[in-house]
Design an enzyme around this catalytic site. Structure first.
Site, mmCIF file in Angstrom:
data_model
loop_
_atom_site.group_PDB
_atom_site.id
_atom_site.type_symbol
_atom_site.label_atom_id
_atom_site.label_comp_id
_atom_site.label_asym_id
_atom_site.label_seq_id
_atom_site.Cartn_x
_atom_site.Cartn_y
_atom_site.Cartn_z
ATOM 1 N N ASP A 1 -30.565 5.964 19.385
ATOM 2 C CA ASP A 1 -31.746 5.130 19.147
ATOM 3 C C ASP A 1 -31.911 4.359 20.448
ATOM 4 O O ASP A 1 -31.113 3.470 20.752
ATOM 5 C CB ASP A 1 -31.506 4.174 17.974
ATOM 6 C CG ASP A 1 -32.755 3.378 17.664
ATOM 7 O OD1 ASP A 1 -33.345 2.815 18.617
ATOM 8 O OD2 ASP A 1 -33.160 3.321 16.502
ATOM 9 N N HIS A 2 -32.957 4.700 21.207
ATOM 10 C CA HIS A 2 -32.990 4.176 22.581
ATOM 11 C C HIS A 2 -33.147 2.659 22.618
ATOM 12 O O HIS A 2 -32.914 2.040 23.647
ATOM 13 C CB HIS A 2 -34.038 4.893 23.432
ATOM 14 C CG HIS A 2 -35.447 4.486 23.178
ATOM 15 N ND1 HIS A 2 -36.196 5.013 22.166
ATOM 16 C CD2 HIS A 2 -36.256 3.604 23.811
ATOM 17 C CE1 HIS A 2 -37.403 4.472 22.182
ATOM 18 N NE2 HIS A 2 -37.466 3.608 23.179
ATOM 19 N N HIS B 1 -35.692 1.798 15.025
ATOM 20 C CA HIS B 1 -35.628 0.772 16.076
ATOM 21 C C HIS B 1 -35.565 -0.640 15.490
ATOM 22 O O HIS B 1 -34.722 -1.459 15.880
ATOM 23 C CB HIS B 1 -36.846 0.838 16.988
ATOM 24 C CG HIS B 1 -37.031 2.166 17.686
ATOM 25 N ND1 HIS B 1 -35.978 2.964 18.043
ATOM 26 C CD2 HIS B 1 -38.152 2.811 18.099
ATOM 27 C CE1 HIS B 1 -36.451 4.050 18.647
ATOM 28 N NE2 HIS B 1 -37.760 3.977 18.679
HETATM 29 N N1 LIG Z 1 -41.405 11.404 23.718
HETATM 30 C C1 LIG Z 1 -40.863 10.196 23.470
HETATM 31 O O1 LIG Z 1 -41.207 9.153 24.053
HETATM 32 C C2 LIG Z 1 -39.797 10.082 22.441
HETATM 33 C C3 LIG Z 1 -39.329 11.196 21.769
HETATM 34 N N2 LIG Z 1 -38.316 11.082 20.862
HETATM 35 C C4 LIG Z 1 -37.805 12.260 20.157
HETATM 36 O O2 LIG Z 1 -37.364 13.223 21.108
HETATM 37 C C5 LIG Z 1 -37.575 14.542 20.631
HETATM 38 C C6 LIG Z 1 -38.407 15.326 21.643
HETATM 39 O O3 LIG Z 1 -39.650 14.676 21.799
HETATM 40 P P1 LIG Z 1 -40.721 15.143 22.902
HETATM 41 O O4 LIG Z 1 -40.060 15.396 24.209
HETATM 42 O O5 LIG Z 1 -41.805 14.146 22.820
HETATM 43 O O6 LIG Z 1 -41.230 16.556 22.309
HETATM 44 P P2 LIG Z 1 -42.155 17.634 22.997
HETATM 45 O O7 LIG Z 1 -42.972 18.242 21.922
HETATM 46 O O8 LIG Z 1 -42.845 17.077 24.196
HETATM 47 O O9 LIG Z 1 -41.097 18.732 23.523
HETATM 48 C C7 LIG Z 1 -40.496 19.670 22.687
HETATM 49 C C8 LIG Z 1 -39.605 20.620 23.470
HETATM 50 O O10 LIG Z 1 -39.009 21.557 22.583
HETATM 51 C C9 LIG Z 1 -39.220 22.888 23.111
HETATM 52 N N3 LIG Z 1 -39.372 23.836 21.988
HETATM 53 C C10 LIG Z 1 -40.140 23.677 20.898
HETATM 54 N N4 LIG Z 1 -39.980 24.747 20.094
HETATM 55 C C11 LIG Z 1 -39.071 25.574 20.692
HETATM 56 C C12 LIG Z 1 -38.480 26.827 20.343
HETATM 57 N N5 LIG Z 1 -38.772 27.441 19.198
HETATM 58 N N6 LIG Z 1 -37.590 27.370 21.183
HETATM 59 C C13 LIG Z 1 -37.289 26.754 22.359
HETATM 60 N N7 LIG Z 1 -37.832 25.575 22.752
HETATM 61 C C14 LIG Z 1 -38.695 24.991 21.920
HETATM 62 C C15 LIG Z 1 -40.478 22.793 23.895
HETATM 63 O O11 LIG Z 1 -40.447 23.869 24.809
HETATM 64 P P3 LIG Z 1 -41.766 24.606 25.298
HETATM 65 O O12 LIG Z 1 -42.436 23.660 26.232
HETATM 66 O O13 LIG Z 1 -41.231 25.791 25.998
HETATM 67 O O14 LIG Z 1 -42.580 24.885 24.082
HETATM 68 C C16 LIG Z 1 -40.299 21.423 24.547
HETATM 69 O O15 LIG Z 1 -39.407 21.530 25.638
HETATM 70 C C17 LIG Z 1 -38.245 14.376 19.261
HETATM 71 O O16 LIG Z 1 -37.260 14.409 18.261
HETATM 72 C C18 LIG Z 1 -38.852 12.982 19.326
HETATM 73 O O17 LIG Z 1 -38.956 12.395 18.048
HETATM 74 C C19 LIG Z 1 -37.714 9.875 20.630
HETATM 75 C C20 LIG Z 1 -38.124 8.738 21.271
HETATM 76 C C21 LIG Z 1 -39.236 8.736 22.194
HETATM 77 O O1 LIG Z 2 -39.233 6.222 19.474
HETATM 78 C C1 LIG Z 2 -40.340 5.830 19.784
HETATM 79 O O2 LIG Z 2 -40.444 4.731 20.545
HETATM 80 C C2 LIG Z 2 -41.628 4.477 21.276
HETATM 81 C C3 LIG Z 2 -41.539 3.024 21.678
HETATM 82 O O3 LIG Z 2 -40.479 2.881 22.580
HETATM 83 P P1 LIG Z 2 -40.553 1.792 23.726
HETATM 84 O O4 LIG Z 2 -39.247 1.890 24.409
HETATM 85 O O5 LIG Z 2 -41.724 2.135 24.585
HETATM 86 O O6 LIG Z 2 -40.754 0.502 23.017
HETATM 87 C C4 LIG Z 2 -42.859 4.748 20.465
HETATM 88 O O7 LIG Z 2 -44.004 4.622 21.290
HETATM 89 C C5 LIG Z 2 -42.791 6.152 19.925
HETATM 90 O O8 LIG Z 2 -43.906 6.378 19.077
HETATM 91 C C6 LIG Z 2 -41.534 6.367 19.144
HETATM 92 O O9 LIG Z 2 -41.396 7.737 18.799
#
Ligand SMILES: NC(=O)C1=CN([C@@H]2O[C@H](COP(=O)(O)OP(=O)(O)OC[C@H]3O[C@@H](n4cnc5c(N)ncnc54)[C@H](OP(=O)(O)O)[C@@H]3O)[C@@H](O)[C@H]2O)C=CC1
Ligand SMILES: O=C1O[C@H](COP(=O)(O)O)[C@@H](O)[C@H](O)[C@H]1O
Length: 515
Positions: A205-206, A268
């Site tokens: 949990d960041h 969070h």
């Molecule tokens: N983004 C954020 O700020 C935050 C994200 N998170 C969590 O982190 C996790 C990732 O989030 P996020 O980076 O936003 O997600 P994205 O949707 O941006 O990225 C998903 C990734 O998974 C890969 N992928 C999806 N399906 C497959 C498959 N079948 N086989 C191989 N690769 C696959 C995609 O690859 P490809 O590009 O090749 O499809 C891509 O690299 C989630 O659980 C999210 O809840 C938590 C806190 C904050």
């Molecule tokens: O995990 C998540 O957090 C961000 C908020 O993180 P912060 O460090 O920018 O406060 C939130 O925007 C996002 O929806 C959620 O998946």
């Protein structure tokens, strides 16, 4: 390295500890599943780079990004752009090239057995090239539906535990949300525990990586003067706000299934609450800290649905710009009932907190980005002094812990207004992180990645904790699901949130802090 030359993103204390040899991880490969995703580019790679810049990574180290598309040609430049933008790093930083040379990309579908066999062989090759000794930190930066599958495949292909007889380690960081309700969280825990021992699992949990969140414990337990008043005898109520001015940032399909409770409140905000409310742990070790957090969550009485409110933003203005409503966002249903705002009132039934209401709220497209804990103290027994304003006479002492932005802590108290009469006005005593320690571009992931490499789980969630918080929120989500949110959208983007949130506090004759 003097404090003034510590690279942005990492604390001077961490660098000092490393110099003393206290906190340098063993050689290892960090394998990031979901490497082409938003999280990897914006947060994980910049954080790893900050660690490297500060000399906090082992000398023998490599990163492998895994996702499905063939990105071998573009992955490096793309990640470099993420580090430059997200990490506050200069293009000509001499440490950038050696860092980038240790990053590689590996394409496979997450359900491709042959791909996992090849990945295993690839990692073994890298061990030879970078002397990483078979130690692995797998990071599941993927959608939650892949957590169990990837873990199972790591087990099936012999990557979930060190080779027999080895002294090496394998650890897995799992992103949030960890389950979507109590039942799914239990199932996920069981599936993952089938493959991994609990001490190999790092549920991230960041928020726990944020300096200001960790500082809640330091403020309370590292000082003598606050803890004696940190209880129901002195505190009137507590408010925790996680307000964002951004919307869903193109994450429509994810957010439609999540909503404000699953996305932010259950994880969070509950983590922050546990730090505000827990008893002093016996030590700052994983077991002791987790035990005290769990006691807080388990002491929360069931939250009646009439102590909860939800909202969804309609069109409005944020920072002077017109923005669309939630239902008009890309890949969101035009009749969506997903909440983009949630607020609750809860009580912690233990000796310290009985009778003190805790008000929590989280939402998107609000007037301002502010994450803050507000501790409102009780009034003095007698008002001896006159006030300069009608408000001041009833203004209580308030401690505000600003988690972001403008990180810091302030104490509001009454002071004598200069002049021939004894009148009182409210003033602030403030500590600012930036003024005291300089600006930091750390994003919270630095500390957590480092801790996971060191095998320190203090700032990570345990299965019992995840299930305890889901036990609180699942009945609320079930009750909401039964009643159509006919009143949505009920707040305009760029405002303080829905009126029903104000009414929740008005019932107790209180008001939210203005954003
Ligand atoms: N983004 C954020 O700020 C935050 C994200 N998170 C969590 O982190 C996790 C990732 O989030 P996020 O980076 O936003 O997600 P994205 O949707 O941006 O990225 C998903 C990734 O998974 C890969 N992928 C999806 N399906 C497959 C498959 N079948 N086989 C191989 N690769 C696959 C995609 O690859 P490809 O590009 O090749 O499809 C891509 O690299 C989630 O659980 C999210 O809840 C938590 C806190 C904050
Ligand atoms: O995990 C998540 O957090 C961000 C908020 O993180 P912060 O460090 O920018 O406060 C939130 O925007 C996002 O929806 C959620 O998946």
């Amino acid at each position: 390295m003097s404090a003034s030359t510590v690279p942005v993103g990492v604390s001077a204390a961490a660098v000092d500890a490393t110099k003393k040899g206290e906190r340098v991880p063993e050689p290892c490969i960090v394998v990031i599943f979901g490497a082409s995703g938003d999280l990897t580019k914006r947060k994980l790679l910049p954080a790893l780079y900050h660690l490297d810049q500060s000399g906090l990574l082992p000398k023998d180290f490599a990163v492998v990004g895994v996702a499905r598309r063939d990105l071998s040609a573009t992955f490096g430049p793309d990640m470099k752009e993420g580090i430059l933008k997200g990490g506050g790093v200069e293009e000509n930083d001499p440490k950038l090239k050696p860092f980038m040379d240790r990053i590689s990309y590996f394409a496979t579908e997450f359900d491709d057995d042959a791909g996992f066999d090849k990945l295993k062989a690839h990692l073994a090759e890298l061990d030879g090239k970078f002397n990483t000794k078979g130690n692995r930190l797998f990071y599941l930066a993927v959608a939650p539906e892949f957590f169990a599958d990837i873990t199972r495949r790591l087990g099936k292909h012999g990557m979930a535990s060190p080779e027999a007889g080895d002294k090496h380690w394998v650890r897995v960081i799992i992103e949030k949300p960890f389950g979507t309700d109590l039942e799914s969280a239990r199932k996920l825990n069981d599936e993952i525990n089938d493959v991994l021992a609990e001490d190999q699992i790092f549920r991230i949990d960041h928020y726990l990586g944020k300096e200001t969140v960790q500082n809640i414990l330091v403020f309370r337990f590292g000082n003598g003067i606050f803890e004696p008043v940190w209880n129901r005898n002195f505190i009137d109520h507590v408010e925790i706000t996680a307000a964002e001015s951004i919307g869903i940032e193109g994450r429509g399909p994810f957010y439609e299934k999540a909503g404000a409770v699953r996305d932010v409140l259950q994880n969070h905000v509950m983590e922050v609450l546990s730090f505000v409310a827990m008893e002093p742990p016996d030590s700052f070790e994983a077991e002791a800290v987790r035990t005290e957090k769990l006691k807080v969550w388990r002491a929360i009485e069931g939250i009646p649905v009439n102590n909860t409110v939800r909202g969804q933003y309609g069109p409005g203005k944020v920072d002077g710009k017109d923005v669309v409503g939630y239902r008009q966002e890309d890949r969101v249903s035009p009749t969506s009932s997903t909440e983009t705002f949630a607020a609750i009132r809860l009580g912690i039934e233990n000796w310290r907190w009985a009778g003190v209401p805790f008000y929590l709220r989280a939402g998107k497209r609000l007037a301002k980005r502010v994450t803050e804990v507000t501790i409102v103290f009780k009034q003095p027994p007698l008002h001896l002094f006159k006030s300069n304003s009608s408000e001041d006479n009833i203004a209580p002492n308030i401690i505000k812990m600003r988690i972001q932005p403008d990180e810091g802590i302030s104490l509001q108290f009454g002071a004598k207004v200069p002049g021939p009469t004894t009148n009182l006005a409210q003033v602030n005593m403030a500590f600012s992180y930036a003024d005291a320690f300089g600006k930091s571009s750390a994003n919270g992931y630095e500390r957590l990645l480092l801790d996971a490499m060191l095998g320190d789980a203090t700032l990570f969630a345990h299965r019992d904790g995840v299930e305890a918080t889901w036990a609180l929120f699942t009945p609320i989500l079930e009750a909401w699901a039964k009643v159509e949110a006919k009143h949505f959208p009920n707040y305009a983007a760029g405002t303080e949130g829905p009126e029903c949130a104000d009414e929740l506090l008005a019932k107790d004759d209180r008001k939210w802090e203005k954003l």
